[in-house]
Enzyme design. Structure first.
Site, PDB file in Angstrom:
ATOM      1  N   SER A  67     -49.026 -25.369  43.507  1.00  0.00           N
ATOM      2  CA  SER A  67     -48.620 -25.521  44.907  1.00  0.00           C
ATOM      3  C   SER A  67     -47.335 -24.798  45.234  1.00  0.00           C
ATOM      4  O   SER A  67     -46.939 -24.749  46.407  1.00  0.00           O
ATOM      5  CB  SER A  67     -48.469 -27.010  45.250  1.00  0.00           C
ATOM      6  OG  SER A  67     -49.730 -27.607  45.400  1.00  0.00           O
ATOM      7  N   GLU A 102       0.796  -1.222   0.000  1.00  0.00           N
ATOM      8  CA  GLU A 102       0.000   0.000   0.000  1.00  0.00           C
ATOM      9  C   GLU A 102       0.835   1.282   0.000  1.00  0.00           C
ATOM     10  O   GLU A 102       0.401   2.297  -0.529  1.00  0.00           O
ATOM     11  CB  GLU A 102      -0.936  -0.002   1.224  1.00  0.00           C
ATOM     12  CG  GLU A 102      -1.968  -1.108   1.218  1.00  0.00           C
ATOM     13  CD  GLU A 102      -2.913  -1.022   0.032  1.00  0.00           C
ATOM     14  OE1 GLU A 102      -3.273   0.106  -0.381  1.00  0.00           O
ATOM     15  OE2 GLU A 102      -3.277  -2.085  -0.507  1.00  0.00           O
TER      16      GLU A 102
END
Length: 856
Positions: free
Chosen positions: A456, A86
């Site tokens: 319950s 680059e």
């Protein structure tokens, strides 16, 4: 000479005109140029991570995948690969590289196409941070000016650091750290030269050179990068040859999670989005939750295994679908693999296709193909549970799972679902949370969102209200049938399950055996309104509490996390803790911006007053004037003779028809706070003390009897299966609703309170005959608690100062009188003082309003 002179003047003029033009362009563009100094404090868009209390990764949220790194954390060869490709003169130019531009032009002209980029790394950084990707002269000019500015503001290493972390490299990967994981499933430090070159070749065209989608193009680009590295003398000829000859192998890798907790992760995501909006997904927050890998995995396994066992008990429902029928052409291998890969697995279940069914001698054998193309032979033992009527046929798409021996067996996607929530009763931290069988199957979080009848499971809270009103664990309640007209020509007759009636029994025994008619009599004795109001002390939302006598049997509906929070009150000494699941939140630079500071339970030996004050005692519950008559025993015998046989230890609770009809109108309640702030001591580190420590101690000890029974007793509680844990410091309660539509088991051990629910999301469906809290929910509770309590020594609850132990007659609940005895706990002042038969709650009582009730 004049020509040279004029040429020189012309060049000078052009130069100054050019400088003037550039200066003019700069002044024209200057107002639109951003401040590059912001790069010094730039926050890279990084996904949010959800982690366990130990730092294990649970989930990641955010469109962009990025793993910020420093230059020192990146391999030098990786950096060299980018520089060679680059910007080979990066450390020499000042933002713009005329030599590089000229070289790129020459190479491009000789090759007939662009071979090298003309933009420097600094220019690319400027473009990525500040500019749009449009290709215009103005944008290019801005890029150049910004690059020069950046070079003046940042060092070269700072620029390169930002670039390698910011650059887009395809497949949602931003920066080299993310690219290494996405394409190769590795940390950057583990990359080979070949793989580094692939990544370094991506900035020019991330999509076109993507090694997953275009491997041939990526290979060519990789070789170009390697050649540039060789030219710049970053690698030797030998290294170049070796890397060039390596095959390019790249696949898409999802973020690697240490373990799965998708329901909790989604809760964290929602919380973060509520606090930070869209920034939650980009600012790199780390959300540390309260769960741990060990307990969360144990909870997930417990829920899934329990659901699978339920499914096996209720039979095979057939193949998921039929890909080809008998006599039709068999699909080719690739078609089968493609189809199987398109099917989402559910937890431990994976899809497969039957390739060959069994023979006449053994029809239950089969050969199947998996999504990876492997062919597996299923023996008869792997499919036997499905029955001979459901023999597998070629062309069927089925589901498989691995059993405990790691062998493939036939399975199916369950229709039933379940939830588990485990809390630390001391501070409310979530230790484990499972919202369903599999998040891919259903994203509905049953642990926090599913409002279901408690059955319950509610009895300990009703009895707590009764104990606070004046009853004791030794109070006798009549265990005989009840019939009541509820209006509209409808009659309510709550029944025990199994339908056995034993006459007068102590409250402790009634809770342990989950006697329905006894809890209804206790409710009538104290008053429905009083009991309904009392339930709110445990954090239960008022709008979910039905004010009818069926409340005693669990007609009210709550979420599992609300149930677990309420049970924590008994486990921690009477304090209502507030569940939380986020331990702390950090920014991407490690700064802690939130840390949980929960109000905690003080324990059983703290002298902190109850926020609701002392409960007025009812003399009707303390000094009943109705003696136990011998005919009660005869009535119980007659009721047992007339009752239908029921083998379940604890079946459905009878809810009155009017309450049942109203259930559809109840909406989920997710608010976990239900105590007025005025009742909390300002600045106190302690959670609200909602019931006395003495009362919490009594109920906790009674719940231990539900598992262990009582010394010298001839009964065992509905939770007896948990004895398999071989501990005497655990307690809990089963729960089942009408038609076994909901089954529960909730209970506690040292530093842990856990609730498990199982049922169908469509509450019109029941779990089936023989299914109840003990059979359907408790196995998951036991499996989870076995792991949660592993290595934890048995811990006895400290006895509060206000608790005394007195020997009682087990038949009468009074002082010993020649019968079997046991030592019972009482709050000082409530212990029995007489011998022989006691008064009994079961014939007539007077409520707090002075009204007399006929109980049967």
């Amino acid at each position: 000479m004049k020509f040279v002179k004029y040429l020189f003047i012309f060049v000078i003029c052009c130069f100054f005109l050019g400088v003037g033009a550039v200066f003019g362009l700069y002044k024209y563009l200057e107002p639109d140029l951003p401040d590059v100094s912001t790069l010094k404090e730039v926050r890279l868009q990084t996904p949010m991570q959800v982690l366990s209390a130990d730092g294990d990764l649970i989930a990641q949220f955010g469109e962009k995948r990025r793993i910020p790194l420093t230059l020192s954390q990146m391999p030098p060869q990786l950096i060299h690969a980018f520089l060679a490709t680059e910007d080979s003169r990066f450390y020499e130019h000042h933002g713009l590289d005329p030599i590089g531009i000229a070289r790129a032009v020459v190479v491009g002209l000789s090759a007939g196409s662009a071979q090298q980029g003309a933009s420097t790394i600094t220019q690319q950084l400027a473009r990525n941070f500040f500019l749009s990707p449009e290709k215009t002269v103005i944008r290019k000019a801005k890029e150049a000016f910004l690059a020069i500015r950046i070079e003046r503001s940042l060092t070269k290493d700072e620029i390169l650091d930002l670039y390698l972390n910011k650059i887009y490299l395809g497949s949602r990967a931003y920066g080299v750290g993310a690219a290494a994981h996405v394409y190769f499933g590795k940390d950057v430090s583990q990359l080979t030269l070949n793989e580094m070159a692939v990544i370094a070749g991506l900035p020019k065209a991330p999509s076109s050179y993507n090694p997953i989608h275009y491997p041939e193009r990526a290979l060519t680009r990789r070789n170009t990068v390697l050649y540039r590295m060789l030219e710049e003398k970053y690698i030797t000829q030998q290294e170049y040859n070796a890397a060039k000859n390596e095959p390019l192998i790249a696949n898409y890798h999802e973020p690697e999670m240490d373990f799965s907790a998708p329901y909790l992760a989604e809760m964290a995501r929602q919380e973060m989005f509520e606090k930070f909006g869209e920034n939650a997904y980009t600012d790199g927050y780390k959300v540390y939750t309260t769960v741990t890998k060990t307990l969360q995995n144990a909870a997930t396994d417990a829920v899934r295994n329990n659901i699978i066992q339920y499914d096996i008990r209720h039979g095979y429902r057939g193949a998921a679908r039929e890909l080809w029928k008998n006599g039709e052409p068999i699909w080719d291998k690739q078609q089968i693999i493609t189809t199987l890969k398109s099917i989402v697995p559910y937890g431990p279940l994976i899809p497969a296709v039957v390739m060959q069914s069994g023979n006449k001698a053994n029809a239950q054998q089969a050969t199947v193909m998996l999504s990876n193309g492997n062919v597996v032979a299923l023996p008869a033992s792997a499919t036997r549970w499905a029955g001979s009527k459901n023999a597998l046929q070629a062309g069927q798409q089925i589901w498989l799972r691995k059993n405990a021996d790691k062998n493939w067996v036939l399975s199916q996607v369950p229709g039933v679902n379940s939830a588990l929530i485990s809390l630390d009763p001391h501070d409310g931290s979530v230790k484990a949370l499972v919202g369903g069988f599999d998040y891919n199957q259903s994203k509905f979080n049953r642990a926090t969102q599913s409002v279901r009848q408690a059955g319950s499971n509610i009895k300990p809270f009703i009895y707590a209200a009764a104990l606070d009103r004046g009853m004791t664990l030794a109070t006798l309640l009549t265990d005989l049938p009840i019939t009541m007209n509820v209006g509209g020509g409808q009659v309510w007759s709550p029944k025990n399950s199994p339908a056995r009636y034993d006459g007068p029994l102590r409250l402790r025994v009634g809770l342990g055996l989950s006697k329905n008619v006894m809890i209804v009599r206790a409710m009538r004795a104290m008053g429905v309104s009083y009991a309904a109001d009392y339930l709110q002390r445990f954090g239960f939302p008022a709008q979910n509490i039905s004010r009818t006598e069926s409340l005693a049997l669990g007609a009210a509906s709550f979420t599992p996390i609300q149930i677990a929070r309420a049970y924590a009150v008994f486990a921690n000494g009477g304090y209502l803790i507030n569940p939380y699941f986020i331990k702390k939140i950090e920014t991407d630079d490690g700064k802690v911006i939130f840390e949980a500071k929960p109000k905690v339970a003080c324990g059983f030996d703290c002298n902190i007053p109850v926020v609701y004050g002392a409960t007025e005692k009812s003399q009707a519950l303390i000094n009943n004037t109705i003696d136990i008559a011998s005919q009660n025993d005869a009535a119980a015998a007659q009721a047992n003779a007339n009752a239908s046989t029921d083998s379940s230890e604890e079946g459905s609770e009878e809810v009155d028809p009017l309450t049942e009809k109203a259930l559809d109108s109840i909406s989920p309640v997710t608010n976990l706070e239900n105590v007025p702030s005025a009742n909390t001591i300002s600045g106190s580190p302690y959670a609200p003390h909602v019931i006395s420590s003495e009362l919490a101690f009594l109920v906790q000890d009674a719940l231990k009897s539900d598992i262990a029974g009582e010394p010298g007793g001839d009964w065992q509680g509905t939770g007896w299966r948990a004895r398999d844990l071989k501990r005497n410091d655990i307690g809990g309660k089963t729960g089942t609703t009408n038609g076994s539509k909901d089954a529960w088991f909730s209970g506690f051990g040292p530093s842990t309170v856990t609730s498990v629910w199982i049922g169908f999301d469509d509450h019109r469906r029941g779990l089936g005959r023989g299914e109840a809290g003990a059979q359907s929910a408790q196995p998951a509770w036991i499996d989870y608690m076995r792991v949660a309590l592993n290595g934890m020594p048995v811990q006895q609850t400290p006895q509060p100062a206000g608790i005394i132990s007195v020997a009682i007659d087990m038949a009468t609940g009074q002082l010993p009188n020649g019968g079997r005895t046991r030592s019972e706990y009482f709050i000082k002042g409530t212990e029995p003082t007489t011998r022989g038969y006691s008064s009994e709650i079961g014939t007539t009582v007077t409520d707090s309003g002075g009204n007399t009730h006929e109980l049967f």
